[in-house]
Design a protein around this motif. Structure first.
Motif, short mmCIF file in Angstrom:
data_model
loop_
_atom_site.label_atom_id
_atom_site.label_comp_id
_atom_site.label_asym_id
_atom_site.label_seq_id
_atom_site.Cartn_x
_atom_site.Cartn_y
_atom_site.Cartn_z
N MET A 43 0.83 -1.20 0.00
CA MET A 43 0.00 0.00 0.00
C MET A 43 0.88 1.26 0.00
O MET A 43 0.59 2.23 -0.71
N ALA A 44 1.93 1.24 0.80
CA ALA A 44 2.82 2.41 0.87
C ALA A 44 3.51 2.65 -0.45
O ALA A 44 3.60 3.80 -0.93
N ARG A 45 4.04 1.61 -1.06
CA ARG A 45 4.77 1.77 -2.32
C ARG A 45 3.84 2.14 -3.47
O ARG A 45 4.23 2.89 -4.38
N THR A 46 2.63 1.62 -3.42
CA THR A 46 1.64 1.98 -4.44
C THR A 46 1.30 3.47 -4.35
O THR A 46 1.19 4.16 -5.37
N SER A 89 0.46 3.20 8.42
CA SER A 89 0.14 2.29 9.50
C SER A 89 -1.06 1.44 9.13
O SER A 89 -1.61 1.54 8.03
N PHE A 90 -1.47 0.61 10.07
CA PHE A 90 -2.54 -0.35 9.79
C PHE A 90 -3.34 -0.58 11.06
O PHE A 90 -3.18 0.13 12.04
N THR A 91 -4.22 -1.53 11.04
CA THR A 91 -5.16 -1.73 12.13
C THR A 91 -4.48 -1.83 13.49
O THR A 91 -5.04 -1.40 14.51
N SER A 92 -3.29 -2.40 13.51
CA SER A 92 -2.59 -2.55 14.79
C SER A 92 -2.32 -1.23 15.49
O SER A 92 -2.09 -1.20 16.69
N HIS A 93 -2.34 -0.12 14.74
CA HIS A 93 -2.15 1.19 15.37
C HIS A 93 -3.21 1.42 16.44
O HIS A 93 -2.93 1.98 17.50
N ALA A 94 -4.44 0.97 16.15
CA ALA A 94 -5.54 1.10 17.12
C ALA A 94 -5.52 -0.03 18.13
O ALA A 94 -5.77 0.18 19.32
N ILE A 95 -5.20 -1.24 17.69
CA ILE A 95 -5.17 -2.40 18.59
C ILE A 95 -4.09 -2.24 19.65
O ILE A 95 -4.29 -2.55 20.83
N ASN A 96 -2.91 -1.75 19.26
CA ASN A 96 -1.77 -1.65 20.17
C ASN A 96 -2.03 -0.73 21.36
O ASN A 96 -1.37 -0.84 22.39
N LEU A 114 -3.92 11.68 8.31
CA LEU A 114 -3.98 12.37 7.02
C LEU A 114 -5.08 11.81 6.13
O LEU A 114 -5.92 12.54 5.64
N THR A 115 -5.08 10.51 5.92
CA THR A 115 -6.18 9.88 5.19
C THR A 115 -6.09 8.36 5.34
O THR A 115 -5.00 7.81 5.51
N MET A 116 -7.24 7.71 5.30
CA MET A 116 -7.26 6.26 5.22
C MET A 116 -7.08 5.88 3.75
O MET A 116 -7.78 6.39 2.87
N VAL A 117 -6.13 5.02 3.49
CA VAL A 117 -5.84 4.62 2.11
C VAL A 117 -6.81 3.55 1.63
O VAL A 117 -7.37 3.64 0.54
N SER A 118 -7.03 2.53 2.47
CA SER A 118 -7.90 1.44 2.04
C SER A 118 -8.36 0.63 3.24
O SER A 118 -7.81 0.74 4.34
N THR A 119 -9.38 -0.16 3.02
CA THR A 119 -9.82 -1.15 4.00
C THR A 119 -9.80 -2.52 3.33
O THR A 119 -9.92 -2.63 2.10
N GLY A 248 -3.61 3.33 6.71
CA GLY A 248 -3.77 4.78 6.71
C GLY A 248 -2.46 5.52 6.79
O GLY A 248 -1.44 5.00 7.28
N LEU A 249 -2.49 6.75 6.32
CA LEU A 249 -1.30 7.61 6.29
C LEU A 249 -1.38 8.62 7.43
O LEU A 249 -2.39 9.32 7.59
N PHE A 250 -0.32 8.68 8.22
CA PHE A 250 -0.22 9.61 9.35
C PHE A 250 1.04 10.46 9.21
O PHE A 250 2.02 10.05 8.61
N GLY A 251 1.00 11.63 9.83
CA GLY A 251 2.19 12.42 10.05
C GLY A 251 2.45 12.51 11.54
O GLY A 251 1.65 12.03 12.36
#
Length: 318
Positions: A43-46, A89-96, A114-119, A248-251
């Protein structure tokens, strides 16, 4: 005004208009808390290529796997909020937030969503030999044989691990978790019939389903998937069940609203392109591209929701 002064004034105006992203010569880095080749890395490289075009800057991806994504997250949390270091980041950001007793950062305060890229929904799949072929049959079988059925899980605290625990919590069943070090070995044992079933990302399971090596019992999305219209949503049997993975993308925290909006708009513009949407969908995911405010509200709700499942599961980080 002298020509030299005019040139200086024009350069100053350009730097002010474009902000720190163009004023800096170094590439923008997107840190990924997962190994190269996985879905988060893909997802990041795309995104990086199109994002770089939109921002007029090189964007590179840097993998820093480990601790469920926390190593990369900590590095971004402690970076200057100038837009040159971002986090995929990914779902684990919330789980952790509830899985780890303590973290070196606050998952909300120390980041700028910043934005959610995909689910990406998961699918409950089973070896063809398992007696239950529907969700209702599975729940009945699990209640008749508590502790006799097993879920293979690729990683403790992952979204697919907790998808299984959410299923058990809502269905009132006792199914044993069999942990593996990675999705691949977990999947191999389900394919071999050593473990009855697992929750797997659709992208990882779809080839085996079409080959008849696995059977699908349900999907974790709130509605059925267009690609698998005959597979029911688990919510059809357990109302309110939903456990999609997300990327999702964060800063870093405390980015200026103007800078956050500029990067978000560029990322969302990239996600909306047909090419990027096609590549995301090829991973079994759904493109999103929401606003920073929408993504922030989503992350807050996810942290609250997963905390209940983590508490029920008793999971602890490996």
């Amino acid at each position: 005004m002298k020509r030299r002064d005019l040139v200086r004034a024009s350069a100053l105006l350009l730097a002010t208009a474009t902000g720190p992203l163009r004023a800096q010569a170094a590439p923008i880095r997107i840190l990924v808390g997962a190994p190269a080749g996985g879905t988060t890395d893909t997802m990041a490289r795309t995104l990086a290529i199109e994002l770089g075009k939109n921002l007029g800057r090189a964007v590179v991806v840097e993998n820093r796997p480990g601790a469920g994504g926390n190593i990369a997250a900590e590095a971004v949390a402690k970076s200057p909020p100038d837009g040159t270091t971002l986090l995929m980041s990914f779902t684990s950001h919330a789980i952790n937030a509830s899985l780890y007793p303590s973290l070196p950062f606050d998952p909300e305060r120390d980041f700028t969503p910043l934005t959610m890229v995909s689910t990406s929904p998961a699918m409950l799949v089973a070896h063809p030999s398992m007696p239950a072929s529907t969700l209702k049959e599975l729940i009945a079988l699990a209640k008749a044989r508590p502790g006799k059925l097993n879920f293979a899980i690729g990683a403790i605290g992952s979204s697919v691990h907790l998808a299984g625990d959410a299923f058990k919590m809502m269905s009132g069943t006792y199914i044993v978790n069999i942990p593996y070090r990675g999705t691949a070995p977990a999947m191999q044992d389900v394919l071999a019939g050593q473990v009855e079933m697992m929750f797997a990302n659709v992208g990882n399971a779809q080839a085996y389903l079409r080959a008849g090596r696995l059977k699908a019992l349900g999907v974790t999305s709130p509605k059925r998937l267009a690609a698998f219209p005959d597979v029911p949503a688990i919510a059809e049997v357990l109302p309110g069940y939903e456990t999609n993975a997300w990327f999702g993308l964060f800063g870093p925290g405390h980015m200026s609203p103007e800078l956050a909006r500029r990067i978000s708009d560029s990322a969302r513009q990239a996600i909306a392109t047909p090419e990027l949407r096609r590549r995301i969908e090829a991973e079994g995911a759904t493109p999103v591209g929401n606003s920073p405010d929408e993504f922030a509200r989503f992350v807050h709700a996810e942290i609250q929701r997963w905390a209940k499942v983590v508490k029920f599961s008793g999971a602890r980080p490996e």
